[in-house]
Design a protein around this motif. Structure first.
Motif, PDB file in Angstrom:
ATOM      1  N   LEU A  31      40.699 -30.509 -33.257  1.00 49.42           N
ATOM      2  CA  LEU A  31      39.477 -31.208 -32.293  1.00 49.42           C
ATOM      3  C   LEU A  31      39.662 -31.220 -31.013  1.00 49.42           C
ATOM      4  O   LEU A  31      40.711 -31.178 -30.153  1.00 49.42           O
ATOM      5  CB  LEU A  31      39.464 -33.001 -32.936  1.00 49.42           C
ATOM      6  N   LEU A  32      38.526 -30.939 -30.175  1.00 52.92           N
ATOM      7  CA  LEU A  32      38.235 -31.057 -28.625  1.00 52.92           C
ATOM      8  C   LEU A  32      38.552 -32.238 -28.136  1.00 52.92           C
ATOM      9  O   LEU A  32      38.022 -33.212 -28.949  1.00 52.92           O
ATOM     10  CB  LEU A  32      37.101 -30.478 -28.283  1.00 52.92           C
ATOM     11  N   ARG A  33      38.981 -32.598 -27.072  1.00 52.30           N
ATOM     12  CA  ARG A  33      39.051 -33.924 -26.561  1.00 52.30           C
ATOM     13  C   ARG A  33      37.625 -34.412 -26.257  1.00 52.30           C
ATOM     14  O   ARG A  33      36.732 -33.567 -25.809  1.00 52.30           O
ATOM     15  CB  ARG A  33      39.838 -33.860 -25.236  1.00 52.30           C
ATOM     16  N   GLY A  34      37.275 -35.677 -26.498  1.00 55.20           N
ATOM     17  CA  GLY A  34      35.923 -36.087 -26.629  1.00 55.20           C
ATOM     18  C   GLY A  34      35.282 -35.759 -27.739  1.00 55.20           C
ATOM     19  O   GLY A  34      34.044 -36.203 -27.627  1.00 55.20           O
ATOM     20  N   ARG A  78      32.819 -47.280 -24.780  1.00 49.95           N
ATOM     21  CA  ARG A  78      33.056 -45.812 -24.513  1.00 49.95           C
ATOM     22  C   ARG A  78      31.820 -45.339 -23.950  1.00 49.95           C
ATOM     23  O   ARG A  78      30.905 -45.848 -24.238  1.00 49.95           O
ATOM     24  CB  ARG A  78      33.351 -45.449 -25.901  1.00 49.95           C
ATOM     25  N   THR A  79      31.873 -44.020 -23.303  1.00 50.52           N
ATOM     26  CA  THR A  79      30.806 -43.109 -22.918  1.00 50.52           C
ATOM     27  C   THR A  79      30.874 -41.892 -23.531  1.00 50.52           C
ATOM     28  O   THR A  79      31.952 -41.150 -23.155  1.00 50.52           O
ATOM     29  CB  THR A  79      30.516 -43.327 -21.480  1.00 50.52           C
ATOM     30  N   HIS A 128      25.276 -46.402 -18.249  1.00 55.71           N
ATOM     31  CA  HIS A 128      25.346 -45.034 -18.814  1.00 55.71           C
ATOM     32  C   HIS A 128      24.308 -44.938 -20.092  1.00 55.71           C
ATOM     33  O   HIS A 128      23.972 -43.976 -20.399  1.00 55.71           O
ATOM     34  CB  HIS A 128      26.572 -44.463 -19.408  1.00 55.71           C
ATOM     35  N   GLY A 129      23.703 -46.045 -20.618  1.00 55.36           N
ATOM     36  CA  GLY A 129      22.801 -46.215 -21.851  1.00 55.36           C
ATOM     37  C   GLY A 129      23.574 -45.735 -23.117  1.00 55.36           C
ATOM     38  O   GLY A 129      24.786 -45.955 -23.185  1.00 55.36           O
ATOM     39  N   LEU A 130      22.623 -45.247 -23.914  1.00 56.41           N
ATOM     40  CA  LEU A 130      22.971 -44.963 -25.127  1.00 56.41           C
ATOM     41  C   LEU A 130      23.624 -43.439 -25.051  1.00 56.41           C
ATOM     42  O   LEU A 130      22.952 -42.665 -24.510  1.00 56.41           O
ATOM     43  CB  LEU A 130      21.788 -44.952 -26.174  1.00 56.41           C
ATOM     44  N   THR A 131      24.947 -43.013 -25.578  1.00 56.76           N
ATOM     45  CA  THR A 131      25.472 -41.689 -25.544  1.00 56.76           C
ATOM     46  C   THR A 131      25.656 -41.149 -27.026  1.00 56.76           C
ATOM     47  O   THR A 131      26.253 -42.202 -27.997  1.00 56.76           O
ATOM     48  CB  THR A 131      26.461 -41.645 -24.738  1.00 56.76           C
ATOM     49  N   ALA A 132      26.155 -39.899 -27.152  1.00 53.00           N
ATOM     50  CA  ALA A 132      26.530 -39.492 -28.396  1.00 53.00           C
ATOM     51  C   ALA A 132      27.439 -38.370 -27.835  1.00 53.00           C
ATOM     52  O   ALA A 132      27.251 -37.734 -26.898  1.00 53.00           O
ATOM     53  CB  ALA A 132      25.443 -38.994 -29.216  1.00 53.00           C
ATOM     54  N   PHE A 133      28.419 -37.918 -29.098  1.00 53.28           N
ATOM     55  CA  PHE A 133      28.992 -36.792 -28.777  1.00 53.28           C
ATOM     56  C   PHE A 133      28.660 -35.566 -28.901  1.00 53.28           C
ATOM     57  O   PHE A 133      28.971 -34.519 -28.353  1.00 53.28           O
ATOM     58  CB  PHE A 133      30.402 -37.192 -29.842  1.00 53.28           C
ATOM     59  N   ASP A 134      27.584 -35.392 -29.875  1.00 55.30           N
ATOM     60  CA  ASP A 134      27.039 -33.964 -30.301  1.00 55.30           C
ATOM     61  C   ASP A 134      25.641 -33.947 -29.478  1.00 55.30           C
ATOM     62  O   ASP A 134      24.783 -34.807 -29.777  1.00 55.30           O
ATOM     63  CB  ASP A 134      26.884 -34.081 -31.660  1.00 55.30           C
ATOM     64  N   LEU A 135      25.204 -32.931 -29.105  1.00 62.29           N
ATOM     65  CA  LEU A 135      24.138 -32.611 -28.325  1.00 62.29           C
ATOM     66  C   LEU A 135      22.941 -32.521 -29.265  1.00 62.29           C
ATOM     67  O   LEU A 135      21.907 -33.059 -28.773  1.00 62.29           O
ATOM     68  CB  LEU A 135      24.089 -31.207 -27.472  1.00 62.29           C
ATOM     69  N   LEU A 148      27.965 -46.997 -25.769  1.00 55.72           N
ATOM     70  CA  LEU A 148      26.730 -47.705 -25.059  1.00 55.72           C
ATOM     71  C   LEU A 148      27.215 -48.644 -23.994  1.00 55.72           C
ATOM     72  O   LEU A 148      28.157 -49.466 -24.184  1.00 55.72           O
ATOM     73  CB  LEU A 148      26.009 -48.661 -26.295  1.00 55.72           C
ATOM     74  N   SER A 149      26.558 -48.460 -22.853  1.00 51.68           N
ATOM     75  CA  SER A 149      26.740 -49.529 -21.738  1.00 51.68           C
ATOM     76  C   SER A 149      25.610 -49.677 -21.002  1.00 51.68           C
ATOM     77  O   SER A 149      24.521 -48.681 -21.018  1.00 51.68           O
ATOM     78  CB  SER A 149      28.058 -48.690 -20.814  1.00 51.68           C
ATOM     79  N   ALA A 150      25.607 -50.704 -20.120  1.00 48.09           N
ATOM     80  CA  ALA A 150      24.296 -50.962 -19.247  1.00 48.09           C
ATOM     81  C   ALA A 150      24.387 -49.817 -18.215  1.00 48.09           C
ATOM     82  O   ALA A 150      23.211 -49.614 -17.947  1.00 48.09           O
ATOM     83  CB  ALA A 150      24.575 -52.404 -18.515  1.00 48.09           C
TER      84      ALA A 150
END
Length: 245
Positions: free
Chosen positions: A57-60, A210-211, A176-183, A172-174
């Motif tokens: 697995l790659l980091r992140g 987490r972001t 950075h908003g909603l984020t995902a690992f996969d594009l 999820l953070s105020a």
């Protein structure tokens, strides 16, 4: 945290680790660690070598669905119950992929709704319902995760308008908003958000610290966040309704 996840993250962060190091880290015997490494190697998480393992697995990157499916299950079920309570009979719902959204799917099984799940796990969970209208999008399922992605999935979302989107996330953070690992997953989440009148994010507490790599949407795109976190003051301050499960 489960021992398998602890091993996965430790080997991923270090690149490779020996059996003795992992036994010391987890408090398990070396024999138990060797069995755990065999399980993780079979899942494609790592590669065994004599005396240890190296990460595949790659980091992140996100841990496999099989590792996440039993993690924080009590919290995920509470979140799922709170999400289901926000959905009224007769609604049309697009349901995101992920382990928490799979728990939501199971609770919607006997409801009078129209639901389009974005993973084959949730399609399978809903397929035997006699009350629910099930819509199955096109797309390519990601191995293991079985989340549907690609142009056929996007076209399915663009062709429809839903009352509610239930969205999972990797972070999820105020700020950075909603984020995902996969594009590709991020693009599907954005399309689901755009297709819905109301957006509910189902987020366990670990995701609020987490972001992930791919930005999905700002918190302003969310109507509600359902979480088991004791406090989500930053989200509340950003104008998001927070429901504590």
């Amino acid at each position: 945290m489960s021992r398998l996840k602890q091993i996965t993250e430790a080997v991923r962060d270090a690149g490779s680790l020996g059996v003795a190091d992992l036994a010391s880290l987890t408090g398990a015997s070396e024999m138990t660690i060797r069995r755990d490494l065999e399980v993780l190697a079979a899942q494609g998480v790592l590669e065994r070598y004599r005396g240890g393992a190296r990460s595949l697995l790659l980091r992140g990157s996100e841990p496999p669905f099989s590792l996440r499916s039993d993690e924080n299950m009590a919290a995920k079920r509470r979140i799922a119950a709170a999400v289901a309570a926000l959905i009224a009979d007769g609604e049309s719902v697009v349901l995101d992929s992920g382990t928490t959204c799979l728990e939501v799917a199971r609770l919607l099984h006997d409801r009078r709704l129209t639901v389009m799940p974005l993973s084959l796990h949730a399609v399978n969970a809903l397929s035997s319902s006699s009350t629910l209208t099930l819509l199955v999008p096109g797309g390519r399922p990601r191995p293991g995760e079985l989340a549907l992605t690609g142009p056929l999935t996007l076209a399915s979302l663009q062709a429809l308008r839903f009352d509610t989107a239930v969205i999972g996330c990797c972070g999820l953070s105020a700020e950075h908003g909603l984020t995902a690992f996969d594009l590709e997953d991020a693009s599907v989440k954005r399309a689901a958000i755009t297709s819905a009148h109301r957006v509910i994010a189902a987020v366990d507490a670990s995701k609020l610290t987490r972001t992930a790599l791919a930005h999905v949407a700002p918190v302003s795109s969310l109507d509600a966040v359902v979480t088991d976190a004791d406090s989500a003051e930053a989200l509340t301050a950003a104008g998001v309704a927070v429901v504590t499960a």
